[in-house]
Design a protein around this motif. Structure first.
Motif, PDB file in Angstrom:
ATOM      1  N   LEU A   1       0.851  -1.187   0.000  1.00 40.67           N
ATOM      2  CA  LEU A   1       0.000   0.000   0.000  1.00 40.67           C
ATOM      3  C   LEU A   1       0.888   1.239   0.000  1.00 40.67           C
ATOM      4  O   LEU A   1       2.072   1.173   0.338  1.00 40.67           O
ATOM      5  CB  LEU A   1      -0.888   0.021   1.249  1.00 40.67           C
ATOM      6  N   VAL A   2       0.291   2.368  -0.362  1.00 38.26           N
ATOM      7  CA  VAL A   2       0.991   3.649  -0.271  1.00 38.26           C
ATOM      8  C   VAL A   2       0.138   4.625   0.536  1.00 38.26           C
ATOM      9  O   VAL A   2      -1.085   4.505   0.597  1.00 38.26           O
ATOM     10  CB  VAL A   2       1.325   4.245  -1.654  1.00 38.26           C
ATOM     11  N   GLU A   3       0.814   5.593   1.140  1.00 37.36           N
ATOM     12  CA  GLU A   3       0.150   6.550   2.013  1.00 37.36           C
ATOM     13  C   GLU A   3       0.953   7.846   2.044  1.00 37.36           C
ATOM     14  O   GLU A   3       2.088   7.896   1.545  1.00 37.36           O
ATOM     15  CB  GLU A   3       0.069   5.989   3.429  1.00 37.36           C
ATOM     16  N   THR A   4       0.372   8.867   2.676  1.00 39.51           N
ATOM     17  CA  THR A   4       1.134  10.099   2.895  1.00 39.51           C
ATOM     18  C   THR A   4       1.484  10.324   4.352  1.00 39.51           C
ATOM     19  O   THR A   4       2.481  10.949   4.657  1.00 39.51           O
ATOM     20  CB  THR A   4       0.351  11.329   2.400  1.00 39.51           C
ATOM     21  N   ASP A   5       0.647   9.881   5.275  1.00 37.07           N
ATOM     22  CA  ASP A   5       0.757  10.254   6.683  1.00 37.07           C
ATOM     23  C   ASP A   5       0.667  11.770   6.823  1.00 37.07           C
ATOM     24  O   ASP A   5       1.280  12.363   7.716  1.00 37.07           O
ATOM     25  CB  ASP A   5       2.036   9.716   7.326  1.00 37.07           C
ATOM     26  N   SER A   6      -0.087  12.404   5.942  1.00 39.62           N
ATOM     27  CA  SER A   6      -0.250  13.862   5.975  1.00 39.62           C
ATOM     28  C   SER A   6      -0.636  14.324   7.379  1.00 39.62           C
ATOM     29  O   SER A   6      -1.450  13.668   8.039  1.00 39.62           O
ATOM     30  CB  SER A   6      -1.371  14.286   5.021  1.00 39.62           C
ATOM     31  N   PRO A   7      -0.043  15.438   7.817  1.00 37.30           N
ATOM     32  CA  PRO A   7       0.871  16.368   7.122  1.00 37.30           C
ATOM     33  C   PRO A   7       2.346  16.034   7.307  1.00 37.30           C
ATOM     34  O   PRO A   7       3.209  16.879   7.048  1.00 37.30           O
ATOM     35  CB  PRO A   7       0.542  17.699   7.809  1.00 37.30           C
TER      36      PRO A   7
END
Length: 252
Positions: free
Chosen positions: A197-203
């Motif tokens: 999977l891919v993610e940002t963990d924004s911000p």
């Protein structure tokens, strides 16, 4: 594209960021305590491609109480909620005892089983230690949650192998793009495609070329590009694979 981990309530202008992310298939916004969990659900109710996770972050574990459970339980029952977490084990910040964190994990597992939710695990040790990773590995082997993801994978292959053995998924964030993290790209190339999977963990964890800026869901593209490059496949194929993996895991 799919961003499987964000904290929309921590963005300065979350609705503007979501406008820029309208092309994403889904964004999962995670709570770290009752207020942010409720905020994640508000975004999920307002935006058709946003879903929520509700939970208590391990650094918040000392605040665990009957009041916390009473606030989180009704949120977990909402149909736009797809995850129990962000939860896990964190020894980096010395914010909560091991015992408190294990109590929270037990509660998060209870929510996951009751509402058929994915458990989303954070794990972080102090520099030079792997105590958190080993404790989470032991917990996973003992409790065997039906569906889970190791979020923002940090490179501990023993934990990844245990997670995969137990049916879990591994998610990569913007640190996959950092020059110093060749070991993450090597892991990304070796792990099975159907668990990625891919993610940002924004911000947090903004990817190259956005380092120095606050991360946001639309920037998941750069992590996906790095993952495709590490595995030697076309961007479109990596997008198809990770989108399907996320759909299968989170059932959106």
């Amino acid at each position: 594209m799919t961003d499987t981990h964000a904290h929309l309530d921590r963005l300065e202008a979350p609705n503007e960021a979501l406008e820029r992310a309208r092309g994403l298939r889904a964004v999962l916004s995670l709570g770290t305590e009752p207020a942010s969990s409720a905020a994640a659900l508000e975004f999920a109710e307002a935006w058709p491609n946003v879903y929520a996770g509700v939970g208590l972050h391990p650094t918040e574990a000392e605040a665990f109480s009957d009041e916390v459970t009473e606030r989180l339980r009704p949120l977990a029952a909402h149909p736009r909620v797809r995850a129990s977490g962000e939860t896990g084990i964190d020894y980096y910040w010395d914010a909560a005892s091991r015992e408190a964190q294990l109590r929270v994990l037990a509660f998060q597992l209870e929510l996951a089983l009751e509402h058929d939710l994915v458990m989303v695990f954070h794990v972080r040790s102090k520099d030079g230690s792997d105590a958190a990773e080993r404790d989470l590995e032991a917990w996973l082997r003992e409790h065997r949650p039906p569906r889970f993801v190791l979020h923002a994978f940090g490179g501990d292959l023993r934990l990844a192998e245990a997670g995969l053995e137990l049916g879990g998924y591994v998610s990569f964030a913007g640190n996959l793009t950092y020059k110093k993290n060749a070991h993450l790209r090597e892991a990304a190339a070796a792990l099975p495609a159907d668990r990625l999977l891919v993610e940002t963990d924004s911000p947090y964890l903004p990817p190259v070329p956005k380092r120095g800026k606050k991360n946001e869901p639309a920037y998941v593209r750069y992590t996906l590009e790095a993952l495709a490059l590490a595995r030697g496949v076309a961007f479109e194929e990596m997008e198809r694979i990770t989108d399907e993996n996320a759909r299968r895991l989170f059932r959106w």
